[in-house]
Design an enzyme around this catalytic site. Structure first.
Site, PDB file in Angstrom:
ATOM      1  N   GLU A 151       0.848  -1.189   0.000  1.00 14.59           N
ATOM      2  CA  GLU A 151       0.000   0.000   0.000  1.00 14.59           C
ATOM      3  C   GLU A 151       0.889   1.247   0.000  1.00 14.59           C
ATOM      4  O   GLU A 151       1.006   1.964   0.993  1.00 14.59           O
ATOM      5  CB  GLU A 151      -0.945  -0.040   1.193  1.00 14.59           C
ATOM      6  CG  GLU A 151      -1.901  -1.227   1.120  1.00 14.59           C
ATOM      7  CD  GLU A 151      -2.717  -1.425   2.389  1.00 14.59           C
ATOM      8  OE1 GLU A 151      -2.551  -0.623   3.330  1.00 14.59           O
ATOM      9  OE2 GLU A 151      -3.507  -2.377   2.445  1.00 14.59           O
ATOM     10  N   GLU A 208      -7.676   5.350   4.917  1.00 12.93           N
ATOM     11  CA  GLU A 208      -7.688   4.494   3.736  1.00 12.93           C
ATOM     12  C   GLU A 208      -7.699   5.356   2.480  1.00 12.93           C
ATOM     13  O   GLU A 208      -8.576   6.203   2.310  1.00 12.93           O
ATOM     14  CB  GLU A 208      -8.924   3.583   3.752  1.00 12.93           C
ATOM     15  CG  GLU A 208      -8.972   2.601   4.904  1.00 12.93           C
ATOM     16  CD  GLU A 208      -8.071   1.394   4.678  1.00 12.93           C
ATOM     17  OE1 GLU A 208      -7.501   1.285   3.564  1.00 12.93           O
ATOM     18  OE2 GLU A 208      -7.960   0.545   5.585  1.00 12.93           O
TER      19      GLU A 208
END
Length: 870
Positions: free
Chosen positions: A429, A594
């Site tokens: 990520e 996120e």
């Protein structure tokens, strides 16, 4: 020795050093020291030797360099002169005129705490970690790889670039080709990585450069200039291509390497191709993705980087690809299903070197270069201190940044609140690193807002929590084969050092100051926009307060951040995540931020991909929101709270409309649990059911244990083992009866005693059996007849009950000497009654099952109670 000592002129000094005097005579006696004491210490020659080679005193042997400077005080003077400022040098010169052993600051322990008046606090300073500070001298520490991994020697570098035009989502036509998976049986393997760990292996050791020996050439050998076969490579930082199969002239099937020492987590990809052709249309199909849902189904495009475009036109990563399709693999190996991603591409140049990636890469080396520039900056290094938080499993440094302006007084320093930020606990990520870079760019700048934030806060930043995973190209796990964001509660310091030290650092921070905000930056693979996960506070004093910061952030970034996508429900499977653990440690505003791998569906950026500039701007907006959140004028805070209450009322009404219920919410709506109201589905990018689990080598051990258990169960069935306590009791009684019969034949008196036992009343024998069963089960049980009697309100004769209890008590005390059995009247089973104050054994709650409160009051009967204490 004594004549030498007595004749030594050094002993005539006021305060001799016994050890120095002993070593002086010792070395002279054996011929290692030939100079006179103090004769050479002030020599400019040897001062120059020390300055040019300052470590020779620490690692040289006697007779080579120690004869230059023999006096301990002179050695310490020269040692400190290279480390201390001018004030420290003057202090040492003053000390040399006084007693060395009594007043030298060099002998002062650094474990005791001193105040400004040199008064000692009665406590020890916290020990420092045994890891060095960030060094600005010399080259960077090279990444350490597992010894199984081959690493190419080439340095991969990409320029930063922002596309001048928005990059829109791919619009599906519905006619995209779904290629059938051919495999290596019908195709040709052109690249296969054989140096990855085998199934069942686990991390053992690491070294710089990975596997020893020469690097193999894994790509196929070209047969000539007309050979248009692509040359693949992924043995560099964050690369993870496992195999490439050529199934047609311009068509390739790609297999991604799973996270090391696991058999799952294939979502991130990053690889290189060479020998491209400009006028051809290539098709790439990744065949072993694991997630059923993906942003590729709603318009996300892969990223491509052309080396020639970067060198000639200064163009970096850009979104490319057509005929993009995400679908289920038609092959089934009987285990977990796989999914495919296919796309077509036209390369911009012939004979180019191109890269493909799931998202903008940000490697461990990129981070080190950035931190080195900060450490070498004379202004930024004054308020940004870099140190080593810990070492990872492979020995890579986990960096910790402390950012704050120096305070004028100790009171001002103690009054500062803390903010903790972290990123890349999931190595694939890389979104988190770009947000972190934007935050650091802003907080380290000379902006007035940045200076104000540094004045009122202490920032603790861990920019890369999982460097091992980033280096090897994992998507989710560390080299332990585990998802670190499920193990923040761990006590296994050696297995999860990065998480353990981070939590420990925050725990110590909470002991000295309030932590206002905790944010862990992540990426999301199934939802667009930026949003966060928080925690739901049940304390009405702070009701809805944890939602104020995300609402403010959504107002500051309306075209990127979606408050509607936020979720504040704490799920059981997320108890080990950073945000939940820090929240339970006392940080009210604890969040997982996120960021989508795709783009935005909001405002001016609707249906466009995020660029690195968009992500870096969010790092700035976090700082801007922090200033709004802490504004002494609480108007914004109060306004957001009022807006949140209105939103919550609307949410409740929607929920009730779905359930077709009516309720007056004027006075009672605020008493409803927020976790029950939460209607938005939690769609974490982790797929919690698949996100964590045992690594492969432990899974194999677990399978072996399960097979052994099955074999043992089969053997037990063959032996026909007794299944219940009742059967064992019956067997025991039968054996006792046989023994009594044998004794009866030998002893007539024993026979008469046995017949007397047989003539006992039936109810007495039953009660004894019942009491014995009660002892074994540690709690009383009622038979069916007694329950029927209770329902009718009847009871046994008290005299009979007393007789039963007395007999049982005597029997148990005779049977088990030293074990006290207290027989007391049984209390009602109503759970609302409190236990006797004098007897409060610490039993678990589930020992006494709850009873229905609306049930009729039951009559209490005397029975046997056995109290056991843990």
């Amino acid at each position: 020795w004594s004549p030498l000592v007595e004749s030594s002129p050094f002993l005539k000094q006021a305060h001799p050093d016994p050890y120095e005097d002993f070593m002086y005579h010792h070395l002279r006696y054996y011929g290692y020291f030939k100079g006179q004491r103090g004769s050479l210490t002030e020599s400019a020659t040897h001062q120059r030797v020390w300055k040019n080679k300052p470590r020779h005193l620490l690692n040289s042997s006697f007779g080579e360099r120690d004869d230059f400077i023999s006096d301990t005080l002179q050695k310490e003077k020269l040692l400190w002169s290279t480390c201390l400022p001018s004030a420290g040098q003057k202090q040492i010169e003053a000390v040399s005129r006084d007693s060395f052993t009594l007043s030298s600051p060099i002998l002062r322990t650094r474990q005791l705490l001193y105040d400004e008046l040199d008064r000692v606090y009665p406590r020890l300073r916290e020990p420092q970690e045994l890891f060095g500070f960030f060094s600005t001298n010399g080259p960077l520490e090279a990444p350490r790889w597992p010894i199984e991994c081959e690493v190419i020697k080439e340095n991969v570098h990409h320029i930063e670039w922002v596309p001048p035009q928005p990059e829109y989502f791919y619009q599906s036509t519905g006619n995209e080709k779904v290629p059938e998976i051919v495999g290596e049986e019908k195709g040709k393997i052109v690249y296969q990585l054989d140096s990855v760990p085998t199934e069942g292996s686990y991390f053992t050791s690491s070294r710089v450069g990975g596997k020893r020996g020469s690097i193999k050439e894994l790509a196929v050998t070209l047969q000539g200039p007309e050979d248009n076969t692509l040359l693949f490579e992924s043995r560099f930082e964050s690369g993870n291509l496992q195999k490439a199969v050529r199934v047609d002239t311009y068509e390739y099937e790609l297999t991604l390497r799973t996270d090391l020492y696991t058999n799952k987590h294939t979502q991130w990809f990053y690889f290189r191709v060479q020998n491209t052709r400009k006028d051809a249309t290539y098709r790439f199909t990744i065949v072993n993705l694991l997630k059923p849902k993906s942003l590729y189904t709603i318009g996300m495009k892969p990223l491509m980087y052309s080396q020639l475009d970067a060198n000639i036109h200064n163009i970096g990563w850009r979104r490319e690809g057509n005929e993009i399709k995400y679908y289920k693999n038609n092959t089934d190996d009987g285990q977990q299903p796989f999914y495919c991603l296919t796309w077509t591409i036209q390369f911009p140049h012939d004979q180019d070197t191109c890269f493909f990636a799931h998202f903008y890469p940000y490697t461990y080396t990129n981070l080190q270069c950035y931190l080195l520039s900060v450490a070498n900056n004379p202004i930024q290094s004054q308020f940004c201190k870099l140190r080593t938080l810990c070492r990872s499993l492979a020995g890579n440094t986990v960096y910790l940044l402390t950012i704050t302006n120096p305070s004028q007084t100790p009171q001002q320093a103690a009054a500062k609140k803390a903010v903790v930020l972290s990123a890349r606990v999931h190595p694939g990520e890389s979104n988190g690193s770009w947000i972190m870079k934007g935050f650091l760019d802003f907080i380290l700048s000379n902006s007035p807002d940045a200076q104000l934030l540094r004045d009122i806060f202490v920032f603790k930043v861990v920019p890369m929590l999982n460097p091992d995973g980033v280096i090897v190209g994992n998507y989710r796990c560390s080299l332990a084969g585990r998802d670190l964001n499920r193990h923040y509660k761990t006590i296994l310091k050696e297995t999860f050092p990065c998480i353990w030290h981070t939590r420990n650092m925050i725990k110590r921070l909470l002991e000295e100051r309030e932590v206002l905000l905790y944010c862990d930056f992540h990426g999301h693979s199934r939802k667009n926009n930026i949003f966060l996960y928080g925690c739901n506070n049940n304390n009405r004093k702070y009701w809805l307060h944890e939602r104020v910061f995300p609402l403010m952030l959504s107002k500051n970034a309306p075209d990127k951040f979606s408050f509607h996508s936020c979720n504040f429900k704490v799920q059981k499977c997320k108890e080990g995540t950073g945000r939940v653990v820090m929240w339970r440690m006392g940080i009210l505003n604890s969040y997982t931020v996120e960021t989508t791998f795709g783009g935005s569906t909001l405002g001016s950026k609707r249906d466009t991909h995020f660029t690195t500039e968009d992500l870096k701007s969010l790092g700035y907006l976090v700082c801007d929101t922090l200033l709004d959140f802490c504004d002494p004028d609480q108007t914004k805070f109060t306004q957001c709270l009022a807006e949140l209450k209105v939103l919550l009322q609307q949410e409740i009404h929607k929920k009730l409309n779905v359930l077709r219920q009516d309720m007056d919410l004027e006075g009672s709506w605020s008493d409803i649990s927020l976790s029950d109201i939460e209607s938005r589905n939690s769609t974490s990018g982790s797929d919690s059911s698949l996100s964590d689990g045992l690594p492969v080598h432990l899974l194999n051990i677990a399978d072996e244990l399960n097979q052994k258990k099955k074999v043992l169960k089969k053997k037990k069935k063959k032996k026909k083992l007794l299944q219940s306590r009742k059967q064992r009791n019956e067997q025991y009684q039968k054996s006792n009866l046989m023994r009594e019969l044998k004794l009866t034949e030998d002893n007539p008196e024993r026979a008469r005693y046995t017949s007397t036992l047989q003539k006992q009343p039936t109810f007495l024998k039953n009660s004894e059996i019942s009491c014995s069963s009660t002892m074994e089960n540690e709690k009383p049980r009622s038979n069916e007849t007694q329950l029927i009697g209770r329902d009718k309100g009847t009871s046994l004769d008290p005299s009979v009950t007393t007789l039963i209890l007395t007999k049982n008590k005597e029997k148990m005390q005779n049977k088990k000497p030293g074990f006290t059995v207290s027989c007391t009247p049984k209390r009602s089973t109503n759970s609302s009654q409190e236990p006797v104050p004098d007897m409060k054994p610490n039993w678990p709650r589930n020992r006494y099952p709850a009873t229905k409160r609306d049930r009729a009051t039951m009559v209490a009967y005397p029975s046997l109670h056995i109290y056991t204490y843990p």
